[in-house]
Enzyme design. Structure first.
Site, PDB file in Angstrom:
ATOM      1  N   ALA A 282      -1.629   3.665   0.773  1.00 33.45           N
ATOM      2  CA  ALA A 282      -1.042   4.195   2.000  1.00 33.45           C
ATOM      3  C   ALA A 282       0.462   3.973   2.025  1.00 33.45           C
ATOM      4  CB  ALA A 282      -1.698   3.545   3.214  1.00 33.45           C
TER       5      ALA A 282
ATOM      6  N   ASP B  64       6.115  -0.647  -3.525  1.00 36.55           N
ATOM      7  CA  ASP B  64       5.557   0.615  -3.049  1.00 36.55           C
ATOM      8  C   ASP B  64       6.658   1.578  -2.629  1.00 36.55           C
ATOM      9  OD1 ASP B  64       2.995  -0.412  -3.424  1.00 36.55           O
ATOM     10  OD2 ASP B  64       2.902  -1.215  -1.389  1.00 36.55           O
TER      11      ASP B  64
END
Length: 306
Positions: free
Chosen positions: A40, A245
């Site tokens: 995510a 990320d």
């Protein structure tokens, strides 16, 4: 198009004076519950960087609120299944120096079936990108399906474990690794020099593009005989949780938008440097306009090798 076969977690984030020691009971001085999961986070970073991404994931029905963060950023969430399974979640400690310690429970992220994977893969076309991390089940099957469909595969083997060594990494086009992950992949010590790791990775996966992030030492890109090394921005971190990320998401968005390789590395490095100056995982991932505004006055990262 870029598809992300990735985790969707609920993060429980605790601010602590130091990471808890064995046998210690420690009071925190802050708590938040937010969207998380490497998958995510990377989809969110791609969208905030101006990329287009479809997220393939699974989330417990009771946590559908977490999808609003992805949807509002522009992530296509139409292939995120809401399930009766408990959501994946993470217990995250962040200390006063910005260091973190994380425990992950996979939950719904480990519930993909063969039929679901085949259905997902059937929607793609040749040269679409597939991005994966190591927080969902049956990665090898997903990689093989993607390769058979002619997809370009980018893989971030985090969190690293022995199962990664059994995956068909040779079908990947691009690997994102930090120092520890690289060392584990090629059987080197964690303290091995960047160049030792680079040479071992080049021998292990000669056809794969490697992006090796080295923290304060910068980032190294390797593909065959091509090698680039860039310096790092020096900032004071508050929370490093989503730095990797953010880097991956910005790099993939830049590649999707046909950016020059060096520019993609510089943009991703700047986004990660801005991210670590904020608290949280998903909440700390900047949008592209913020990165461009804040870093306009930062010195350009030095190209150390080529």
């Amino acid at each position: 198009m870029l598809y992300n076969y990735g985790s969707v977690n609920i993060d429980h984030v605790y601010r602590v004076p130091h990471l808890v020691r064995p046998g210690e009971t420690l009071s925190c001085h802050g708590y938040r519950q937010v969207l998380g999961g490497k998958g995510a986070n990377q989809s969110l970073a791609i969208a905030r960087a101006g990329g287009k991404v479809v997220h393939w994931g699974r989330l417990g029905q009771g946590d559908r609120w977490a999808l609003e963060t992805l949807s509002s950023a522009g992530v296509n969430i139409s292939h995120i299944e809401l399930t009766a399974d408990a959501s994946g979640h993470a217990i995250i400690q962040v200390d006063d120096h910005g260091e973190n310690a994380i425990i992950i429970h996979p939950g719904a992220n480990n519930g993909f079936t063969d039929a679901q994977q085949r259905a997902l893969a059937s929607s793609v076309v040749t040269d679409d990108w597939l991005l994966l991390q190591n927080e969902c089940n049956a990665l090898g099957k997903m990689m093989t399906l993607a390769a058979d469909r002619g997809m370009r595969i980018a893989f971030n083997p985090a969190p690293m474990n022995a199962g990664v060594l059994r995956l068909p990494l040779e079908v990947c086009h691009l690997l994102f690794l930090n120092r520890g992950e690289a060392a584990a992949l090629v059987g080197q010590d964690d303290h091995a020099s960047a160049q030792v790791l680079v040479e071992a990775l080049r021998a292990r996966l000669p056809r794969v593009e490697i992006v090796l992030t080295l923290g304060s030492e910068g980032v190294c890109y390797v593909h065959g005989e091509t090698q680039y090394r860039l310096s790092a921005h020096h900032v004071t971190p508050k929370d490093t949780t989503a730095a990797g990320d953010t880097f991956i998401g910005y790099f993939m968005a830049a590649r999707q938008n046909d950016a020059d390789l060096i520019e993609a590395l510089r943009l991703a490095s700047a986004a990660a440097a801005l991210c670590v100056q904020r608290e949280g995982a998903a909440p700390s991932i900047p949008v592209l306009s913020e990165v461009l505004d804040v870093t306009r006055d930062w010195p350009e990262l030095e190209l150390l090798t080529s």
